[in-house]
Enzyme design. Structure first.
Site: not given
Length: 252
Positions: A209, A229, A215, A160
């Site tokens: 998990a 991270k 990134r 969308h």
């Protein structure tokens, strides 16, 4: 309310002796159990499991797998589908290499408004778990030996647009919302991991998990969190002997 419903309501709420008696009898009948006799029910259970497994394997061999292979762009060998056939939506070029295991409760989706056909390339010896969705905006590449646990989501496109007016009109997402996803060889995604568009995850990296990867991640690290991270660097020894424990700690 009909007569039966009125009677049920009266039995549930009234303090009348008859209502209390009926309520008690009904409760006793609901909790009647057939005794589990091992001599009878153990052979029945084993027989049931054997028949179910044989039937499932027969359907997989004669129906689901050959039918699904007609959707592929190139032949693949020793494809193992379990639990049915993956759902393929939209326009999508689908390439799967040899020795892969894919849950039948998997969805492969191609962005329908793309100018060029989206491409999903899956390498050798890849495992894709239950209820995983791979949404391909332009290209998704999954390297050899990758493991994707249950409920993984590779979000190559959102479906969308950001603009609410365009969204209300049912218009598709825009090109700037779309990107490639690359999982290099030996990557392991834990359960319920989301990987967003434009992300590359380096070779041998483990993602804990519940993480959301927004990134790029380097090779041979453990990553966790929202957004994900790097938690630590993985050595060759920890990759092979301590990966599961690191994944558990990372998720915590």
């Amino acid at each position: 309310m009909n007569n039966l419903q009125t009677f049920k309501q009266w039995v549930k709420t009234a303090d009348h002796p008859l209502a209390l008696t009926i309520k008690g009898l009904h409760g006793n009948l609901r909790h009647v159990e057939m005794p589990s006799i091992p001599l009878i029910y153990t052979p029945l259970r084993i027989t049931h499991q054997l028949i179910s497994n044989l039937f499932s394997r027969l359907i997989q061999f004669t129906y689901w797998t050959p039918m699904f292979k007609t959707r592929l762009s190139a032949p693949c060998r020793r494809l193992y589908l379990y639990g049915g056939m993956p759902l393929v939506q939209g326009s999508l070029a689908l390439e799967i290499s040899d020795d892969c295991r894919i849950s039948g409760h998997t969805t492969f989706s191609g962005r329908w408004s793309s100018r060029e056909t989206p491409i999903l390339k899956i390498g050798k010896n890849v495992g894709i778990g239950w209820q995983t969705t791979i949404a391909v905006g332009t290209k998704v590449v999954i390297g050899d030996n990758v493991r994707i646990a249950g409920r993984g989501f590779l979000a190559g496109y959102p479906g969308h647009p950001v603009d609410p007016i365009a969204r209300a009109k049912g218009l598709p997402d825009t090109d700037d919302q779309v990107g490639d996803i690359i999982l290099e060889r030996d990557v392991w995604l834990g359960s319920n991991v989301t990987v967003m568009k434009g992300v590359t995850i380096g070779e041998g990296t483990i993602v804990a998990a519940g993480s959301v990867v927004t990134r790029d991640l380097p090779a041979h690290v453990l990553a966790a969190g929202v957004p994900a991270k790097v938690i630590k660097t993985l050595t060759a020894e920890s990759d092979t002997t301590g990966g599961a424990e690191q994944l558990r700690k990372g998720a915590a």
